[in-house]
Scaffold this motif. Structure first.
Motif, PDB file in Angstrom:
ATOM      1  N   SER A 101       0.762  -1.122  -0.042  1.00 60.92           N
ATOM      2  CA  SER A 101      -0.062  -0.023   0.086  1.00 60.92           C
ATOM      3  C   SER A 101       0.717   1.139   0.006  1.00 60.92           C
ATOM      4  CB  SER A 101      -0.958  -0.103   1.214  1.00 60.92           C
ATOM      5  OG  SER A 101      -1.916  -1.120   1.099  1.00 60.92           O
ATOM      6  N   ARG A 102       2.146   0.972  -0.249  1.00 60.62           N
ATOM      7  CA  ARG A 102       2.922   2.382  -0.342  1.00 60.62           C
ATOM      8  C   ARG A 102       2.902   3.068  -1.588  1.00 60.62           C
ATOM      9  NH1 ARG A 102       7.381   2.703  -3.345  1.00 60.62           N
ATOM     10  NH2 ARG A 102       7.373   0.362  -3.732  1.00 60.62           N
ATOM     11  N   LEU A 103       2.434   4.357  -1.559  1.00 61.96           N
ATOM     12  CA  LEU A 103       2.247   5.389  -2.627  1.00 61.96           C
ATOM     13  C   LEU A 103       3.856   5.662  -2.987  1.00 61.96           C
ATOM     14  CD1 LEU A 103      -0.161   8.242  -1.377  1.00 61.96           C
ATOM     15  CD2 LEU A 103      -0.413   6.100  -2.981  1.00 61.96           C
ATOM     16  N   GLY A 104       3.933   5.673  -4.699  1.00 63.67           N
ATOM     17  CA  GLY A 104       5.313   5.876  -4.931  1.00 63.67           C
ATOM     18  C   GLY A 104       5.461   7.305  -5.662  1.00 63.67           C
ATOM     19  N   LEU A 105       6.524   7.756  -5.183  1.00 62.76           N
ATOM     20  CA  LEU A 105       6.759   9.250  -5.713  1.00 62.76           C
ATOM     21  C   LEU A 105       8.001   9.104  -6.359  1.00 62.76           C
ATOM     22  CD1 LEU A 105       6.278  12.055  -5.811  1.00 62.76           C
ATOM     23  CD2 LEU A 105       7.332  12.591  -3.715  1.00 62.76           C
ATOM     24  N   PHE A 106       8.120   9.373  -7.713  1.00 62.12           N
ATOM     25  CA  PHE A 106       9.233   9.369  -8.423  1.00 62.12           C
ATOM     26  C   PHE A 106       9.476  10.493  -8.903  1.00 62.12           C
ATOM     27  CE2 PHE A 106       7.440   5.238  -8.291  1.00 62.12           C
ATOM     28  CZ  PHE A 106       8.541   4.545  -7.987  1.00 62.12           C
ATOM     29  N   ALA A 107      10.497  11.232  -8.671  1.00 64.15           N
ATOM     30  CA  ALA A 107      11.148  12.816  -9.269  1.00 64.15           C
ATOM     31  C   ALA A 107      11.589  12.628 -10.798  1.00 64.15           C
ATOM     32  CB  ALA A 107      11.765  13.628  -8.193  1.00 64.15           C
ATOM     33  N   SER A 148       8.965  11.618   1.911  1.00 62.23           N
ATOM     34  CA  SER A 148       8.093  12.528   1.386  1.00 62.23           C
ATOM     35  C   SER A 148       6.850  12.946   2.187  1.00 62.23           C
ATOM     36  CB  SER A 148       7.691  12.003  -0.060  1.00 62.23           C
ATOM     37  OG  SER A 148       7.057  10.683   0.188  1.00 62.23           O
ATOM     38  N   GLY A 149       6.745  11.933   3.131  1.00 63.24           N
ATOM     39  CA  GLY A 149       5.340  12.458   3.858  1.00 63.24           C
ATOM     40  C   GLY A 149       4.144  11.425   3.403  1.00 63.24           C
ATOM     41  N   LEU A 150       4.509  11.033   2.041  1.00 66.63           N
ATOM     42  CA  LEU A 150       3.201  10.246   1.402  1.00 66.63           C
ATOM     43  C   LEU A 150       3.283   8.827   2.182  1.00 66.63           C
ATOM     44  CD1 LEU A 150       3.498  10.963  -2.307  1.00 66.63           C
ATOM     45  CD2 LEU A 150       2.121  12.035  -0.538  1.00 66.63           C
ATOM     46  N   PRO A 151       2.162   8.471   3.029  1.00 59.93           N
ATOM     47  CA  PRO A 151       2.314   7.208   3.602  1.00 59.93           C
ATOM     48  C   PRO A 151       1.751   5.820   2.891  1.00 59.93           C
ATOM     49  CG  PRO A 151       0.166   8.408   3.934  1.00 59.93           C
ATOM     50  CD  PRO A 151       1.041   8.978   3.096  1.00 59.93           C
ATOM     51  N   SER A 152       1.708   4.705   3.614  1.00 60.31           N
ATOM     52  CA  SER A 152       1.319   3.543   2.804  1.00 60.31           C
ATOM     53  C   SER A 152      -0.156   3.559   3.434  1.00 60.31           C
ATOM     54  CB  SER A 152       2.026   2.479   3.482  1.00 60.31           C
ATOM     55  OG  SER A 152       3.124   2.462   3.126  1.00 60.31           O
ATOM     56  N   LEU A 153      -1.134   3.414   2.744  1.00 64.50           N
ATOM     57  CA  LEU A 153      -2.388   3.524   2.928  1.00 64.50           C
ATOM     58  C   LEU A 153      -3.260   2.481   2.126  1.00 64.50           C
ATOM     59  CD1 LEU A 153      -3.596   7.422   3.030  1.00 64.50           C
ATOM     60  CD2 LEU A 153      -3.459   5.784   5.009  1.00 64.50           C
ATOM     61  N   ASN A 154      -3.935   1.535   2.667  1.00 65.46           N
ATOM     62  CA  ASN A 154      -4.540   0.650   1.920  1.00 65.46           C
ATOM     63  C   ASN A 154      -5.843   0.920   0.956  1.00 65.46           C
ATOM     64  OD1 ASN A 154      -6.294   0.934   3.942  1.00 65.46           O
ATOM     65  ND2 ASN A 154      -6.897  -1.384   3.916  1.00 65.46           N
ATOM     66  N   LYS A 155      -6.131   0.095   0.084  1.00 64.97           N
ATOM     67  CA  LYS A 155      -7.382   0.502  -0.992  1.00 64.97           C
ATOM     68  C   LYS A 155      -7.199   1.808  -1.414  1.00 64.97           C
ATOM     69  CE  LYS A 155      -9.283  -3.524   0.154  1.00 64.97           C
ATOM     70  NZ  LYS A 155      -9.105  -4.748  -1.060  1.00 64.97           N
ATOM     71  N   PRO A 156      -5.898   2.237  -2.202  1.00 63.81           N
ATOM     72  CA  PRO A 156      -5.853   3.511  -2.636  1.00 63.81           C
ATOM     73  C   PRO A 156      -6.676   3.349  -4.222  1.00 63.81           C
ATOM     74  CG  PRO A 156      -3.855   2.035  -3.296  1.00 63.81           C
ATOM     75  CD  PRO A 156      -4.808   1.291  -2.002  1.00 63.81           C
ATOM     76  N   SER A 157      -7.343   4.555  -4.518  1.00 60.89           N
ATOM     77  CA  SER A 157      -8.225   4.291  -5.561  1.00 60.89           C
ATOM     78  C   SER A 157      -7.787   5.356  -6.662  1.00 60.89           C
ATOM     79  CB  SER A 157      -9.587   4.259  -5.261  1.00 60.89           C
ATOM     80  OG  SER A 157     -10.402   4.137  -6.480  1.00 60.89           O
ATOM     81  N   GLY A 158      -8.305   6.666  -6.374  1.00 55.37           N
ATOM     82  CA  GLY A 158      -7.916   7.680  -7.099  1.00 55.37           C
ATOM     83  C   GLY A 158      -7.120   8.821  -6.931  1.00 55.37           C
ATOM     84  N   LEU A 159      -6.055   9.276  -7.906  1.00 57.66           N
ATOM     85  CA  LEU A 159      -5.249  10.420  -7.664  1.00 57.66           C
ATOM     86  C   LEU A 159      -5.456  11.651  -8.343  1.00 57.66           C
ATOM     87  CD1 LEU A 159      -2.079   8.353  -7.586  1.00 57.66           C
ATOM     88  CD2 LEU A 159      -2.954   9.740  -5.847  1.00 57.66           C
ATOM     89  N   VAL A 160      -5.453  12.855  -7.767  1.00 53.80           N
ATOM     90  CA  VAL A 160      -5.613  14.054  -8.753  1.00 53.80           C
ATOM     91  C   VAL A 160      -4.735  15.016  -7.977  1.00 53.80           C
ATOM     92  CG1 VAL A 160      -7.645  14.942  -7.429  1.00 53.80           C
ATOM     93  CG2 VAL A 160      -7.032  15.501  -9.602  1.00 53.80           C
ATOM     94  N   GLY A 176       9.785  21.242  -2.006  1.00 54.97           N
ATOM     95  CA  GLY A 176      10.998  20.027  -1.862  1.00 54.97           C
ATOM     96  C   GLY A 176      10.416  18.750  -1.821  1.00 54.97           C
ATOM     97  N   LEU A 177       9.221  18.297  -2.702  1.00 50.03           N
ATOM     98  CA  LEU A 177       8.528  17.052  -2.422  1.00 50.03           C
ATOM     99  C   LEU A 177       8.276  16.646  -1.013  1.00 50.03           C
ATOM    100  CD1 LEU A 177      10.680  15.367  -5.422  1.00 50.03           C
ATOM    101  CD2 LEU A 177       8.239  16.446  -5.566  1.00 50.03           C
ATOM    102  N   ALA A 178       7.828  17.468  -0.092  1.00 49.03           N
ATOM    103  CA  ALA A 178       7.482  17.046   1.125  1.00 49.03           C
ATOM    104  C   ALA A 178       5.956  17.149   1.311  1.00 49.03           C
ATOM    105  CB  ALA A 178       8.384  17.726   2.091  1.00 49.03           C
ATOM    106  N   PHE A 179       5.327  16.390   1.824  1.00 52.94           N
ATOM    107  CA  PHE A 179       3.859  16.448   1.813  1.00 52.94           C
ATOM    108  C   PHE A 179       3.316  16.158   3.469  1.00 52.94           C
ATOM    109  CE2 PHE A 179       4.843  15.564  -2.281  1.00 52.94           C
ATOM    110  CZ  PHE A 179       3.958  16.129  -3.072  1.00 52.94           C
ATOM    111  N   THR A 180       2.405  16.811   3.846  1.00 49.22           N
ATOM    112  CA  THR A 180       1.800  16.727   4.883  1.00 49.22           C
ATOM    113  C   THR A 180       0.188  16.218   5.020  1.00 49.22           C
ATOM    114  OG1 THR A 180       1.341  19.128   5.335  1.00 49.22           O
ATOM    115  CG2 THR A 180       3.416  18.219   6.336  1.00 49.22           C
ATOM    116  N   ASN A 181      -0.273  15.430   5.805  1.00 48.82           N
ATOM    117  CA  ASN A 181      -1.677  15.141   5.699  1.00 48.82           C
ATOM    118  C   ASN A 181      -2.425  16.273   6.178  1.00 48.82           C
ATOM    119  OD1 ASN A 181      -4.302  14.083   5.840  1.00 48.82           O
ATOM    120  ND2 ASN A 181      -3.535  12.092   5.969  1.00 48.82           N
ATOM    121  N   GLN A 182      -3.557  16.986   5.492  1.00 49.19           N
ATOM    122  CA  GLN A 182      -4.212  17.975   5.784  1.00 49.19           C
ATOM    123  C   GLN A 182      -5.745  17.721   5.718  1.00 49.19           C
ATOM    124  OE1 GLN A 182      -2.773  21.123   7.419  1.00 49.19           O
ATOM    125  NE2 GLN A 182      -1.260  19.792   7.190  1.00 49.19           N
ATOM    126  N   THR A 183      -5.819  16.510   5.862  1.00 49.13           N
ATOM    127  CA  THR A 183      -7.380  16.015   5.175  1.00 49.13           C
ATOM    128  C   THR A 183      -8.419  16.656   6.126  1.00 49.13           C
ATOM    129  OG1 THR A 183      -6.525  13.911   4.596  1.00 49.13           O
ATOM    130  CG2 THR A 183      -9.017  14.187   4.921  1.00 49.13           C
TER     131      THR A 183
END
Length: 618
Positions: free
Chosen positions: A90-96, A110-122, A151-158
């Motif tokens: 469930s790891r999201l992959g970020l490729f620069a 990057s701060g992008l976590p492993s989340l199960n059941k990923p579906s859509g990206l925008v 700098g390709l760093a992300f924080t969860n702001q949901t």
């Protein structure tokens, strides 16, 4: 926060050398059929550093019918980066992207976590700081919004952004400014009824402070159907985004159907009388002008009974035309896109298919029915494919394809168009909070009098995915496009427009709105730094990306007339169109400070008064 980015002049020499070695040893050889005048695609994902095996997203059961992919410039350096979803862990992959079309795995840290059941990206800049943020929908699990901190760093702001509680069968989403207030709103498709989950489609209005409020029911767009994709796009080209929803399990006799909502001053009105509300097992949706009549058509993928092509006519009606166009296909399809695969200035159509069936590539330019050429172009595989996106990852002027295929490494089909075929590439610059100009309309005329190619800057496309925000249009063998017209989305009652001539194909051309001309840094004013940069462009002569902000007359050159326009804007401190007493008053209020320095000496004094009076209108 980032400044408006231009393509980098260079990258680290060691990285370049290493990539050159990899390219020489590992890139896939091209088939001989390139000589037939067809584009050639070869999967170069591993050779270019993209190692990511997709295992999630099987058809039906507990799975989520594919996992999204994303192509976007996330670090603001002028090239498109990659985000992938659906790995076994469930790891999201970020490729620069390193600027040469080779990629470095930047997931760790990057701060992008492993989340199960990923579906859509925008991706969209929801907070207006200049960086693209990422929304991830999930399958009967809470969606997540990741704020781009640079700098390709992300924080969860949901939760902070008001998107908590979005935990339906999330699918494709789209950003767009539906209420013309200058910030990005958000539409999210939910496959309502999946495994008993009854969450309906969501629509979030951006308050302008980085916080959303959910108003789908208020707008009448809270579908209870099994939705797979929402698309916010200006289908009628009137300056605001309409909403098209692709719905599975369509049945004309009992109600489930695709839905077209026309936008009228921020109110959505369903227009099923247009013929766009078809009842099929609709999954992916693609838009473009396939018949070159100057209107935007809609293509929807379906099960093996046949995809649907809705050709728009001048009366606002959509006509079912897949049989005549030869694009019905005979397999269950998912992601699809209308794009110019071979740079010949007409639209082509690609649709990916489930396991055991080939993908389809229908090429335009030969009339209807459109010939199917996937096998001859290197795209006719039988893998279990769902999500896709397009962008020029290697900056060579043609469109490459990123695709999610289950039980194998992600696919990166690098394109080689027939020799001499070129494409115009435009990075439309926005103003205010919509810095990436989402919703801008573009018309490209390869030669004067030729039928224009229609494009739009869209955030959210195909199926659960997002393609590059760089506008691409083939121009055949021409070295430049004769004319490009850009219309920015309406903000309030204002809709900016520019016409460019002689637009080169040799690099990505930034296109600034009239209100931003001269202000290269995007800091809200024209200053001595901008003047010095404009003077350097005049002295050098050759037009380049860094000079686009100073091209006041739109001729893709920066000369003395442009510098004179910049000088006038420098003095016009209140942007009234005149240099007068109001500007002098503003200048005097800043006396002794650097705030409105006109001369470049770091402080407002008598020298600056002299500069202002030199352009006085009275």
């Amino acid at each position: 926060m980032q400044r408006d980015a231009f393509p980098r002049a260079g990258v680290d020499e060691v990285a370049v050398a290493a990539c050159a070695v990899v390219a020489a040893c590992a890139l896939v050889a091209r088939p001989a059929s390139a000589g037939e005048g067809l584009p050639q695609f070869a999967d170069e994902a591993v050779a270019r550093g993209v190692s990511y095996v997709v295992t999630q997203g099987a058809f039906g059961g507990l799975e989520q019918y594919g996992c999204g992919v994303l192509l976007a410039d996330l670090d603001g350096d002028g090239d498109d980066d990659i985000v992938l979803s659906g790995a076994s862990d469930s790891r999201l992959g970020l490729f620069a992207n390193n600027g040469l079309g080779h990629f470095i795995d930047r997931t760790l840290g990057s701060g992008l976590p492993s989340l199960n059941k990923p579906s859509g990206l925008v991706a969209g800049d929801y907070d207006g700081d200049g960086d693209l943020d990422i929304l991830l929908t999930r399958w009967i699990a809470p969606a997540a919004l990741f704020r781009n901190e640079g700098g390709l760093a992300f924080t969860n702001q949901t939760a902070a952004a008001g998107l908590g509680g979005m935990s339906g069968a999330g699918a494709g989403a789209s950003f767009g400014d539906f209420d013309a207030d200058g910030d990005l709103d958000l539409a999210v498709a939910m496959r309502t009824g999946t495994l008993g989950n009854q969450m309906r489609n969501r629509f979030y209005r951006n308050r302008g402070d980085g916080i959303f409020e959910e108003i789908a029911a208020q707008l009448g767009v809270d579908d209870a159907f099994a939705s797979f994709q929402c698309l916010l796009q200006d289908l009628d080209r009137d300056g605001d985004c309409d909403l098209y929803v692709s719905n599975d399990k369509g049945n004309a006799s009992v109600g489930p159907r695709n839905r077209l909502f026309r936008n009228t001053l921020g109110a959505f009105v369903e227009d099923c009388g247009s013929g766009a509300c078809i009842a099929i097992d609709s999954m992916g949706v693609a838009t473009g002008d396939l018949d070159a009549n100057g209107l935007i058509d809609i293509f929807c993928t379906n099960v093996g009974t046949g995809h649907a092509l809705l050709l728009a006519d001048a009366s606002g009606q959509y006509i079912r035309s897949e049989q005549a166009a030869g694009v019905a296909g005979a397999t269950t399809g998912w992601g699809a896109m209308i794009f110019d695969a071979d740079n010949d200035a007409d639209e082509d159509l690609f649709a990916c298919s489930m396991i055991g069936a080939p993908d389809y590539l229908w090429l335009g330019g030969e009339g209807h029915p459109m010939p199917e050429r996937s096998a001859k172009c290197g795209l006719g595989d039988g893998d279990d494919s769902y999500a896709l996106a397009a962008g020029d990852i290697d900056n060579d002027g043609d469109l490459d394809i990123l695709m999610q295929s289950r039980l194998r490494n992600a696919r990166l089909f690098v394109n080689e168009v027939p020799a001499g075929q070129r494409g115009v590439r435009l990075r439309v610059v926005g103003a205010g909070m919509n810095r990436h100009a989402i919703g801008a309309l573009v018309e490209v005329e390869p030669a004067l009098g030729a039928s224009p190619t229609l494009r739009e800057v869209v955030a959210g496309s195909a199926y659960k995915s997002m393609s590059s925000l760089v506008v691409h249009a083939g121009v055949g063998t021409l070295a430049q496009a004769a004319r490009v017209t850009v219309r920015w989305p309406r903000v309030g009652a204002v809709r900016e427009e520019r016409v460019l001539t002689g637009v080169p194909t040799s690099f990505v051309v930034p296109v600034f709105p009239p209100s931003r001309l001269g202000d290269a840094a995007g800091d809200g004013r024209v200053d001595p730094v901008d003047r010095a940069a404009c003077e350097a462009c005049v002295a050098q002569g050759a037009f380049r990306a860094e000079c686009a902000a100073f091209d006041f007359d739109g001729d893709c050159a920066v000369g003395a007339a442009d510098l004179a326009q910049l000088e006038r804007r420098l003095r016009d401190l209140d942007q009234s169109g005149r240099v007068d007493a109001a500007d002098l008053a503003r200048l005097l209020l800043a006396w002794g400070s650097p705030a409105l320095d006109l001369s470049g000496d770091g402080t407002v004094d008598g020298t600056d008064v002299g500069v202002l009076l030199a352009g006085w209108d009275g």
